[in-house]
Design a protein around this motif. Structure first.
Motif, PDB file in Angstrom:
ATOM      1  N   ALA A  46      -1.274  13.258 -25.106  1.00 38.70           N
ATOM      2  CA  ALA A  46      -0.911  11.840 -24.972  1.00 38.70           C
ATOM      3  C   ALA A  46      -0.219  11.584 -23.637  1.00 38.70           C
ATOM      4  CB  ALA A  46      -0.022  11.419 -26.129  1.00 38.70           C
ATOM      5  N   LEU A  47       0.632  12.531 -23.230  1.00 38.67           N
ATOM      6  CA  LEU A  47       1.290  12.396 -21.928  1.00 38.67           C
ATOM      7  C   LEU A  47       0.265  12.424 -20.799  1.00 38.67           C
ATOM      8  CD1 LEU A  47       3.803  12.288 -20.144  1.00 38.67           C
ATOM      9  CD2 LEU A  47       3.954  14.788 -20.318  1.00 38.67           C
ATOM     10  N   MET A  48      -0.701  13.342 -20.913  1.00 37.49           N
ATOM     11  CA  MET A  48      -1.765  13.397 -19.912  1.00 37.49           C
ATOM     12  C   MET A  48      -2.546  12.087 -19.862  1.00 37.49           C
ATOM     13  SD  MET A  48      -3.250  17.242 -20.611  1.00 37.49           S
ATOM     14  CE  MET A  48      -4.709  16.901 -19.645  1.00 37.49           C
ATOM     15  N   ALA A  49      -2.849  11.512 -21.021  1.00 36.09           N
ATOM     16  CA  ALA A  49      -3.602  10.253 -21.088  1.00 36.09           C
ATOM     17  C   ALA A  49      -2.828   9.113 -20.438  1.00 36.09           C
ATOM     18  CB  ALA A  49      -3.932   9.913 -22.541  1.00 36.09           C
ATOM     19  N   SER A  50      -1.504   9.066 -20.685  1.00 36.30           N
ATOM     20  CA  SER A  50      -0.696   7.983 -20.105  1.00 36.30           C
ATOM     21  C   SER A  50      -0.674   8.075 -18.581  1.00 36.30           C
ATOM     22  CB  SER A  50       0.725   8.037 -20.659  1.00 36.30           C
ATOM     23  OG  SER A  50       1.384   9.240 -20.254  1.00 36.30           O
ATOM     24  N   LEU A  51      -0.622   9.315 -18.080  1.00 33.99           N
ATOM     25  CA  LEU A  51      -0.640   9.485 -16.622  1.00 33.99           C
ATOM     26  C   LEU A  51      -1.996   9.101 -16.032  1.00 33.99           C
ATOM     27  CD1 LEU A  51       1.322  12.851 -16.350  1.00 33.99           C
ATOM     28  CD2 LEU A  51       2.124  10.579 -15.683  1.00 33.99           C
ATOM     29  N   ILE A  52      -3.079   9.426 -16.759  1.00 36.35           N
ATOM     30  CA  ILE A  52      -4.419   9.021 -16.299  1.00 36.35           C
ATOM     31  C   ILE A  52      -4.524   7.504 -16.245  1.00 36.35           C
ATOM     32  CG2 ILE A  52      -6.864   8.988 -16.925  1.00 36.35           C
ATOM     33  CD1 ILE A  52      -6.481  11.841 -18.023  1.00 36.35           C
ATOM     34  N   LEU A  53      -4.012   6.818 -17.286  1.00 36.22           N
ATOM     35  CA  LEU A  53      -4.022   5.347 -17.299  1.00 36.22           C
ATOM     36  C   LEU A  53      -3.181   4.793 -16.153  1.00 36.22           C
ATOM     37  CD1 LEU A  53      -3.700   4.627 -21.142  1.00 36.22           C
ATOM     38  CD2 LEU A  53      -5.729   4.318 -19.689  1.00 36.22           C
ATOM     39  N   GLY A  54      -2.075   5.477 -15.857  1.00 37.18           N
ATOM     40  CA  GLY A  54      -1.236   5.044 -14.739  1.00 37.18           C
ATOM     41  C   GLY A  54      -1.990   5.109 -13.410  1.00 37.18           C
ATOM     42  N   ARG A  55      -2.779   6.180 -13.226  1.00 31.74           N
ATOM     43  CA  ARG A  55      -3.577   6.296 -11.998  1.00 31.74           C
ATOM     44  C   ARG A  55      -4.655   5.218 -11.943  1.00 31.74           C
ATOM     45  NH1 ARG A  55      -4.773  12.203  -9.694  1.00 31.74           N
ATOM     46  NH2 ARG A  55      -5.038  10.836  -7.890  1.00 31.74           N
ATOM     47  N   PHE A  56      -5.247   4.885 -13.091  1.00 29.04           N
ATOM     48  CA  PHE A  56      -6.223   3.793 -13.133  1.00 29.04           C
ATOM     49  C   PHE A  56      -5.581   2.483 -12.688  1.00 29.04           C
ATOM     50  CE2 PHE A  56      -9.055   5.896 -16.601  1.00 29.04           C
ATOM     51  CZ  PHE A  56      -9.644   6.679 -15.617  1.00 29.04           C
ATOM     52  N   ALA A  57      -4.376   2.212 -13.225  1.00 26.56           N
ATOM     53  CA  ALA A  57      -3.679   0.965 -12.891  1.00 26.56           C
ATOM     54  C   ALA A  57      -3.365   0.901 -11.398  1.00 26.56           C
ATOM     55  CB  ALA A  57      -2.396   0.849 -13.714  1.00 26.56           C
ATOM     56  N   ALA A 105       2.045  18.086 -16.492  1.00 29.82           N
ATOM     57  CA  ALA A 105       1.565  17.767 -17.842  1.00 29.82           C
ATOM     58  C   ALA A 105       0.430  18.700 -18.258  1.00 29.82           C
ATOM     59  CB  ALA A 105       1.101  16.312 -17.885  1.00 29.82           C
ATOM     60  N   ILE A 106      -0.483  18.990 -17.328  1.00 27.93           N
ATOM     61  CA  ILE A 106      -1.599  19.906 -17.640  1.00 27.93           C
ATOM     62  C   ILE A 106      -1.074  21.323 -17.882  1.00 27.93           C
ATOM     63  CG2 ILE A 106      -3.672  20.992 -16.671  1.00 27.93           C
ATOM     64  CD1 ILE A 106      -4.189  18.340 -15.193  1.00 27.93           C
ATOM     65  N   ARG A 107      -0.142  21.739 -17.041  1.00 32.29           N
ATOM     66  CA  ARG A 107       0.464  23.067 -17.219  1.00 32.29           C
ATOM     67  C   ARG A 107       1.122  23.189 -18.591  1.00 32.29           C
ATOM     68  NH1 ARG A 107       5.818  25.122 -13.916  1.00 32.29           N
ATOM     69  NH2 ARG A 107       5.886  27.280 -14.707  1.00 32.29           N
ATOM     70  N   ASN A 128       0.826  -1.212   0.000  1.00 31.23           N
ATOM     71  CA  ASN A 128       0.000   0.000   0.000  1.00 31.23           C
ATOM     72  C   ASN A 128       0.859   1.259   0.000  1.00 31.23           C
ATOM     73  OD1 ASN A 128      -2.651  -0.996  -0.102  1.00 31.23           O
ATOM     74  ND2 ASN A 128      -2.660  -1.461   2.072  1.00 31.23           N
ATOM     75  N   ALA A 129       1.986   1.207   0.731  1.00 35.77           N
ATOM     76  CA  ALA A 129       2.881   2.364   0.763  1.00 35.77           C
ATOM     77  C   ALA A 129       3.490   2.612  -0.616  1.00 35.77           C
ATOM     78  CB  ALA A 129       3.977   2.147   1.803  1.00 35.77           C
ATOM     79  N   MET A 130       3.929   1.554  -1.290  1.00 28.15           N
ATOM     80  CA  MET A 130       4.533   1.697  -2.621  1.00 28.15           C
ATOM     81  C   MET A 130       3.509   2.225  -3.633  1.00 28.15           C
ATOM     82  SD  MET A 130       7.712   0.988  -2.414  1.00 28.15           S
ATOM     83  CE  MET A 130       7.576   1.880  -0.863  1.00 28.15           C
ATOM     84  N   ILE A 131       2.307   1.682  -3.576  1.00 33.05           N
ATOM     85  CA  ILE A 131       1.250   2.155  -4.489  1.00 33.05           C
ATOM     86  C   ILE A 131       0.941   3.620  -4.218  1.00 33.05           C
ATOM     87  CG2 ILE A 131      -1.196   1.909  -5.084  1.00 33.05           C
ATOM     88  CD1 ILE A 131      -0.878  -1.111  -4.549  1.00 33.05           C
ATOM     89  N   GLY A 132       0.894   3.998  -2.944  1.00 32.39           N
ATOM     90  CA  GLY A 132       0.614   5.387  -2.588  1.00 32.39           C
ATOM     91  C   GLY A 132       1.703   6.336  -3.046  1.00 32.39           C
ATOM     92  N   LEU A 133       2.978   5.942  -2.882  1.00 31.55           N
ATOM     93  CA  LEU A 133       4.080   6.798  -3.316  1.00 31.55           C
ATOM     94  C   LEU A 133       4.090   6.969  -4.830  1.00 31.55           C
ATOM     95  CD1 LEU A 133       6.914   5.512  -0.934  1.00 31.55           C
ATOM     96  CD2 LEU A 133       5.780   7.735  -0.851  1.00 31.55           C
ATOM     97  N   LEU A 134       3.814   5.879  -5.538  1.00 31.47           N
ATOM     98  CA  LEU A 134       3.720   5.989  -7.003  1.00 31.47           C
ATOM     99  C   LEU A 134       2.553   6.898  -7.392  1.00 31.47           C
ATOM    100  CD1 LEU A 134       4.412   2.299  -8.097  1.00 31.47           C
ATOM    101  CD2 LEU A 134       5.878   4.285  -8.491  1.00 31.47           C
ATOM    102  N   GLY A 135       1.454   6.791  -6.650  1.00 34.26           N
ATOM    103  CA  GLY A 135       0.302   7.653  -6.918  1.00 34.26           C
ATOM    104  C   GLY A 135       0.630   9.119  -6.701  1.00 34.26           C
ATOM    105  N   ALA A 136       1.414   9.419  -5.661  1.00 30.13           N
ATOM    106  CA  ALA A 136       1.810  10.802  -5.405  1.00 30.13           C
ATOM    107  C   ALA A 136       2.677  11.337  -6.538  1.00 30.13           C
ATOM    108  CB  ALA A 136       2.556  10.892  -4.073  1.00 30.13           C
ATOM    109  N   ALA A 137       3.604  10.500  -7.018  1.00 34.31           N
ATOM    110  CA  ALA A 137       4.471  10.918  -8.125  1.00 34.31           C
ATOM    111  C   ALA A 137       3.662  11.177  -9.395  1.00 34.31           C
ATOM    112  CB  ALA A 137       5.523   9.842  -8.374  1.00 34.31           C
ATOM    113  N   VAL A 138       2.707  10.286  -9.677  1.00 33.58           N
ATOM    114  CA  VAL A 138       1.868  10.462 -10.871  1.00 33.58           C
ATOM    115  C   VAL A 138       1.019  11.718 -10.733  1.00 33.58           C
ATOM    116  CG1 VAL A 138      -0.068   9.475 -12.166  1.00 33.58           C
ATOM    117  CG2 VAL A 138       1.837   8.017 -11.471  1.00 33.58           C
ATOM    118  N   SER A 139       0.495  11.984  -9.538  1.00 33.49           N
ATOM    119  CA  SER A 139      -0.343  13.166  -9.318  1.00 33.49           C
ATOM    120  C   SER A 139       0.421  14.454  -9.588  1.00 33.49           C
ATOM    121  CB  SER A 139      -0.873  13.158  -7.880  1.00 33.49           C
ATOM    122  OG  SER A 139      -1.675  14.286  -7.630  1.00 33.49           O
TER     123      SER A 139
END
Length: 555
Positions: free
Chosen positions: A75-86, A54-56, A37-48
């Motif tokens: 496309a970069l924004m889409a890849s990050l959105i897919l990453g958050r889904f995963a 990316a939006i900027r 859970n910690a690893m998933i959360g840290l990856l989520g923070a990095a993606v966020s």
């Protein structure tokens, strides 16, 4: 007047270091889930944080401020959105698969601790209250250890990352936004103790409601025959009313404190919006920068708010830990490998005295009792109600300890003072219906887990329970709670068959034939005692039983 007196804060039963030590011990078996859970959360923070950039970039590209392709930016924004889904999917799997295992494991550990503790002559807590603790409090602790604590790491990482990002854009407003956080953390010194006391009151009231529900359902036949339906529903309403009152009290306090925190965060957001709008109008900030700026405010305030939510989480888990720690207060029985004695065994009592501590049980006492249940004999134990017959059985089974005198188990070569480790030499058939919900086979396996169908059927025959052979499903016939679907006599005979399957040197029967007709009783006694190679003790009022016994003990 101190804060404690003003808010009527109750002192905790256990010091905070003691609770923390208990929680650390409980966390040992759940570290894999916490790590994932910690690893998933840290990856989520990095993606966020990457999404903010990316939006900027995409907005600045669209506005012509930055160079690049708008398609690649999207496309970069889409890849990050897919990453958050995963990451969300992975988090769901970890929560549902490992989470239920962690909860099951802790419930097993707590139940094992309860079963191995000493019995004090009566239950100190209602079974409904204990079930409430094993379900809700265990769930609260597992959730805190495996999800709340790991998510705190990612939340802190997101907070620090967002603050650094904003600081590089405008250090003044970043400091203004962040400086509000310690103010609310300071307020938690008042919030935590009060919320902890209120939460404990709610949890205890919830246990009372469950206790009333459970006891009413278990005894609904009695309640119906006494026409006390309205009385029990009224009792439920009283306990529910108490619960509602305490929930309202806790909710009012939580709403008030939540309003103060949310007001502060909203004020910070408005300040940031006004500042970025002024810079945009002055031409020192682009649209993309302003969008990123406001998103970063959210990325700072959202983690800060989550960190503030740690306060009620800590309150809840400390309350849950206290309630489970209370279940561990009863001392453990003597632990160790079972001590088997070679059959036949005898039981010798020497000046045994026992009296229950509660005043209403003073009639159930034994005083200076001396008796020898010799190996291979059958003894009838007689006496008036409350004379101490069942107490004697509890002493022999080492469920209670003599307050004076000694009990020992002996055979031709050895003798040992009675202890829980010698319980393996006994078979016990208590009074009344003691079948569990499940099949007849599952009930019989409590006597011998390795018993074959043939051995089960032979034991049923010896217990005059041949009727099981004639049932459509035989050994797989399903019984409801407390042997529902069977008559009292049928349930009693199956319980005796279960005892025969256990096949131990000493057999204890507490009014075990009370539900049988005289003819069935005589046949059963002939089967059980006909080939006497065990020591048998019968608590009974039935003359037929006395006729089969070698000696009589009158209490």
């Amino acid at each position: 007047m101190g804060v404690k007196k003003i808010l009527k804060i109750q002192n905790s039963k256990y010091p905070v270091p003691v609770i923390m030590k208990w929680l650390w011990k409980a966390w040992r078996g759940n570290r894999l889930q916490a790590f994932l859970n910690a690893m998933i959360g840290l990856l989520g923070a990095a993606v966020s944080l990457a999404q903010v950039g990316a939006i900027r970039h995409a907005i600045n590209v669209a506005a012509g401020v930055d160079k690049g392709s708008i398609y690649w930016a999207v496309a970069l924004m889409a890849s990050l959105i897919l990453g958050r889904f995963a990451l969300s999917i992975a988090s769901t799997w970890v929560h549902n698969i490992l989470g239920i295992r962690a909860q099951n494991r802790m419930q097993q550990q707590m139940l094992d601790r309860i079963l191995r503790s000493e019995w004090q002559g009566k239950e100190s807590r209602h079974s409904g209250d204990m079930l409430n603790r094993l379900e809700l409090d265990v769930s609260s602790i597992v959730h805190f250890l495996t999800e709340v604590i790991p998510s705190t790491l990612s939340t802190a990482a997101l907070f620090i990352g967002a603050f650094y990002y904003m600081y590089t854009m405008d250090h003044r407003i970043a400091l203004v936004i962040v400086i509000l956080v310690p103010i609310f953390v300071g307020l938690s010194r008042i919030y935590i103790p009060k919320m902890r006391a209120l939460t404990r009151e709610v949890r205890d009231s919830d246990s009372k409601v469950q206790s009333v529900l459970q006891e009413t359902i278990q005894n609904r036949i009695l309640i119906k025959t006494l026409e006390s339906d309205d009385l029990m529903v009224g009792r439920l309403e009283d306990t529910q009313s108490e619960l509602r009152h305490k929930v309202v009290k806790r909710t009012a306090f939580r709403v008030m404190s939540g309003f103060i925190v949310n007001f502060g965060f909203s004020l910070g957001y408005l300040i940031a919006f006004l500042w970025s709008a002024l810079r945009l109008s002055a031409g020192t900030l682009t649209y993309g920068d302003m969008t990123a700026f406001l998103q970063l405010v959210n990325r700072i305030q959202s983690p800060a708010h989550s960190l503030m939510q740690l306060v009620p989480h800590f309150v809840s888990v400390f309350t849950a830990a206290e309630r489970l720690m209370e279940l561990e207060e009863d001392p453990l029985e003597e632990q160790g490998s079972p001590i088997y004695m070679k059959s036949p065994c005898g039981i010798r009592l020497d000046n045994v005295t026992y009296a229950y501590p509660s005043s209403h049980e003073q009639l159930s006492t034994l005083e200076n009792l001396t008796f020898d249940f010799k190996p291979g004999t059958c003894t009838a134990i007689l006496g008036e109600t409350g004379a101490g017959k069942t107490t004697l059985i509890r002493l022999i089974l080492s469920l209670l300890k003599p307050q004076k005198g000694q009990i020992e188990v002996y055979n031709q070569k050895n003798k040992r003072e009675m202890s829980p480790r010698l319980r393996c030499n006994f078979v016990y058939v208590p009074q009344g219906n003691t079948l569990l919900s499940g099949t007849i086979r599952e009930n019989l396996r409590l006597g011998s887990i390795s018993a074959t169908d043939e051995e089960m059927l032979n034991a049923l025959d010896a217990a005059c329970a041949e009727f099981v052979r004639e049932l459509p499903d035989g050994l797989d016939t399903v019984c409801s709670e407390r042997g529902g679907g069977l008559s009292a006599g049928q349930a009693q005979r199956i319980a005796i068959a279960r005892a025969l399957l256990r096949n131990r040197p000493v057999m204890l029967f507490d009014e075990a034939t009370s539900a049988l007709d005289p003819e069935t009783e005589r046949k059963l006694l002939g089967n059980v005692l006909g080939k006497l190679n065990k020591t048998v003790l019968f608590i009974t009022h039935r003359p037929a039983v006395v006729d089969y016994c070698d000696q009589v003990l009158r209490i």
